[in-house]
Design a protein around this motif. Structure first.
Motif, PDB file in Angstrom:
ATOM      1  N   UNK A  62       0.819  -1.215   0.000  1.00 45.90           N
ATOM      2  CA  UNK A  62       0.000   0.000   0.000  1.00 45.90           C
ATOM      3  C   UNK A  62       0.853   1.265   0.000  1.00 45.90           C
ATOM      4  N   UNK A  63       2.040   1.192   0.566  1.00 50.02           N
ATOM      5  CA  UNK A  63       2.872   2.384   0.725  1.00 50.02           C
ATOM      6  C   UNK A  63       3.867   2.580  -0.423  1.00 50.02           C
ATOM      7  N   UNK A  64       3.973   1.617  -1.318  1.00 55.17           N
ATOM      8  CA  UNK A  64       5.058   1.636  -2.301  1.00 55.17           C
ATOM      9  C   UNK A  64       4.942   2.816  -3.264  1.00 55.17           C
ATOM     10  N   UNK A  65       3.786   2.966  -3.914  1.00 57.10           N
ATOM     11  CA  UNK A  65       3.620   4.062  -4.866  1.00 57.10           C
ATOM     12  C   UNK A  65       3.617   5.414  -4.160  1.00 57.10           C
ATOM     13  N   UNK A  66       3.107   5.453  -2.938  1.00 53.35           N
ATOM     14  CA  UNK A  66       3.102   6.718  -2.189  1.00 53.35           C
ATOM     15  C   UNK A  66       4.535   7.168  -1.936  1.00 53.35           C
ATOM     16  N   UNK A  67       5.403   6.216  -1.616  1.00 53.85           N
ATOM     17  CA  UNK A  67       6.803   6.537  -1.381  1.00 53.85           C
ATOM     18  C   UNK A  67       7.470   7.057  -2.647  1.00 53.85           C
ATOM     19  N   UNK A 238      11.956  12.400  12.049  1.00 59.70           N
ATOM     20  CA  UNK A 238      12.114  12.035  13.458  1.00 59.70           C
ATOM     21  C   UNK A 238      10.764  11.924  14.156  1.00 59.70           C
ATOM     22  N   UNK A 239       9.820  12.754  13.755  1.00 63.54           N
ATOM     23  CA  UNK A 239       8.464  12.662  14.312  1.00 63.54           C
ATOM     24  C   UNK A 239       7.857  11.298  14.008  1.00 63.54           C
ATOM     25  N   UNK A 240       7.958  10.864  12.759  1.00 66.37           N
ATOM     26  CA  UNK A 240       7.430   9.556  12.367  1.00 66.37           C
ATOM     27  C   UNK A 240       8.218   8.437  13.043  1.00 66.37           C
ATOM     28  N   UNK A 244       6.702   5.520  15.287  1.00 63.04           N
ATOM     29  CA  UNK A 244       6.894   4.119  14.900  1.00 63.04           C
ATOM     30  C   UNK A 244       7.272   3.255  16.091  1.00 63.04           C
ATOM     31  N   UNK A 245       7.889   3.846  17.121  1.00 60.41           N
ATOM     32  CA  UNK A 245       8.169   3.079  18.337  1.00 60.41           C
ATOM     33  C   UNK A 245       6.860   2.568  18.924  1.00 60.41           C
ATOM     34  N   UNK A 246       5.858   3.441  18.954  1.00 57.99           N
ATOM     35  CA  UNK A 246       4.550   3.043  19.481  1.00 57.99           C
ATOM     36  C   UNK A 246       3.848   2.084  18.543  1.00 57.99           C
ATOM     37  N   UNK A 247       3.912   2.354  17.245  1.00 57.02           N
ATOM     38  CA  UNK A 247       3.176   1.546  16.278  1.00 57.02           C
ATOM     39  C   UNK A 247       3.719   0.128  16.166  1.00 57.02           C
ATOM     40  N   UNK A 362       9.485   7.218   4.301  1.00 53.70           N
ATOM     41  CA  UNK A 362      10.802   6.638   4.553  1.00 53.70           C
ATOM     42  C   UNK A 362      10.954   6.289   6.030  1.00 53.70           C
ATOM     43  N   UNK A 363      10.562   7.227   6.888  1.00 51.46           N
ATOM     44  CA  UNK A 363      10.640   6.970   8.319  1.00 51.46           C
ATOM     45  C   UNK A 363       9.749   5.816   8.744  1.00 51.46           C
ATOM     46  N   UNK A 364       8.531   5.775   8.219  1.00 48.83           N
ATOM     47  CA  UNK A 364       7.580   4.732   8.584  1.00 48.83           C
ATOM     48  C   UNK A 364       8.008   3.365   8.062  1.00 48.83           C
ATOM     49  N   UNK A 365       8.742   3.341   6.949  1.00 52.25           N
ATOM     50  CA  UNK A 365       9.163   2.079   6.350  1.00 52.25           C
ATOM     51  C   UNK A 365      10.342   1.463   7.100  1.00 52.25           C
ATOM     52  N   UNK A 366      11.314   2.279   7.451  1.00 49.15           N
ATOM     53  CA  UNK A 366      12.559   1.732   7.970  1.00 49.15           C
ATOM     54  C   UNK A 366      12.654   1.722   9.492  1.00 49.15           C
ATOM     55  N   UNK A 367      11.880   2.560  10.181  1.00 47.00           N
ATOM     56  CA  UNK A 367      12.007   2.619  11.632  1.00 47.00           C
ATOM     57  C   UNK A 367      11.569   1.315  12.317  1.00 47.00           C
TER      58      UNK A 367
END
Length: 415
Positions: A62-67, A238-240, A244-247, A362-367
């Motif tokens: 779902x995130x690929x094209x958005x990225x 950094x916000x994301x 991501x720690x919580x997610x 990027x942050x959501x993918x790798x964190x």
């Protein structure tokens, strides 16, 4: 233009109520669709009897094209008109969920996931672009939009879950289609142009407009030459990362600590409720505290609140930390949007949104991957301290960088 390092005294612009309601509605419907899909799609994918690896591929697609194409989508909005692009992709977003139950091939399901994810994201990107174009990045209006988004994320998932329980596969996916229709209707309700004073007609859309242009990407990344834009993009990642720690491992840790699903759900609900309420305070606070430093402070507060989770020995402290985390994170979203909008020219708001969306993805993918590696190396409890501490240290470095570059400098819009 007001410097982002000093309190923002710009009055909120007066805009038509129709424009406000349509923008907030489009943002709420489009953003909450992602949460609803997190309910319906995993339940359906489990019925396909595919491998765990393939489940992950389907959900992550779902995130690929958005990225890859957020900047291209933003450039299309700048070139062709935000409303026009939102309506076109919104119409596809209504139809695509109904194709999932009748799709016989896994590879086609993955393609549908990628395309539907991009169509839904376009509504959220467009709402942010209009905030910058028609509302001049007003913290007041951005806070209201963030509040509407929080309401959508609270209402949408239970609706999707109930639709699945009562209507099965078709009921679940039909709820996604109806929700996407709500987004489309809000896009249609937008005034024919949300760009103040525009008189030159936009070019007619062509098939070639769907093809990414290298020049659009160069123009978007050129914005990073302005120090404040670079700072906001770094802080956005950094916000994301903090979120991501919580997610990723928050619920896992709490379950291992002996808390049941209801207790965890209450913590997350409190987080969402405080985030929505606090976002409405952003405009008032931004008039008293420099928006840039307020953004740094609330992101630091949010990250610290989640990083200290293993240290909190009882449920009352967890509730307090969740409230602080939610309030700080809720204020950070409108501040990030507002700061970017104020330093980028009106004709480049779409590309700026695309650039910020790319940074967020990027942050959501790798964190989560990085935190998973830390968990494996140091243990679950230690991973909160290590990962959260790293994010806070990087945030401090960015703050020092921002302070060094902001001395005596006022922001100027870039194209």
């Amino acid at each position: 233009m007001t410097s982002a390092t000093s309190p923002d005294h710009d009055p909120a612009p007066v805009v038509p109520l129709r424009l406000e309601l349509a923008v907030y509605g489009a943002a709420a419907f489009s953003n909450s669709l992602g949460y609803m899909i997190m309910v319906v799609l995993p339940l359906w994918v489990l019925t396909l009897h595919v491998s765990p690896l393939m489940v992950g591929v389907i959900l992550g697609a779902r995130h690929f094209l958005v990225l890859l194409y957020s900047i291209h989508g933003g450039a299309m909005m700048d070139r062709l008109d935000v409303r026009r692009v939102m309506i076109a992709f919104g119409a596809f977003g209504v139809a695509l969920p109904l194709l999932f139950p009748i799709t016989p091939w896994i590879w086609l399901i993955i393609v549908l996931q990628m395309v539907s994810g991009y169509c839904n994201a376009t509504g959220w990107m467009g709402a942010q672009a209009i905030i910058g174009q028609a509302m001049r990045g007003s913290a007041v209006h951005t806070g209201r939009m963030s509040f509407a988004v929080r309401i959508g994320s609270l209402v949408g998932p239970p609706v999707a879950g109930a639709a699945w329980d009562f209507g099965g596969v078709w009921g679940g996916f039909a709820s996604l289609s109806v929700w996407a229709l709500g987004m489309l209707l809000c896009c249609i309700a937008l005034p024919s142009t949300a760009r103040e004073g525009e008189t030159v007609p936009r070019p007619r859309p062509r098939i070639a407009d769907l093809t990414p242009r290298l020049g659009d990407y160069i123009a978007a990344f050129r914005m990073l030459a302005l120090p404040l834009v670079a700072v906001v993009m770094a802080v956005s990642v950094l916000r994301i990362a903090g979120f991501s720690i919580q997610a990723s491992f928050y619920a896992v840790y709490l379950e291992g600590a002996g808390y049941n699903g209801t207790a965890i759900g209450v913590l997350l609900a409190l987080y969402s409720l405080l985030g929505g309420g606090a976002s409405l305070m952003t405009g008032r606070l931004a008039r008293r505290i420099a928006p840039l430093w307020l953004m740094m402070a609330v992101i630091g507060g949010s990250t610290a609140a989640i990083a200290l989770t293993p240290m909190l020995g009882n449920y009352a402290l967890l509730l307090l930390a969740s409230a602080i985390n939610g309030a700080c994170y809720g204020m950070s979203q409108p501040l990030v949007i507002t700061l970017t909008s104020k330093v980028v020219s009106r004709d480049s708001q779409g590309k700026a949104v695309g650039l910020r969306t790319t940074a967020n993805r990027l942050g959501a993918t790798f964190m989560p991957v990085a935190m998973g590696a830390v968990v494996q190396w140091a243990g679950l409890a230690a991973s909160f301290y290590i990962t959260g501490g790293t994010v806070l240290a990087l945030l401090a470095i960015v703050a020092l960088w921002a302070r060094a570059t902001a001395r005596g400098q006022h922001t100027h819009p870039v194209t």
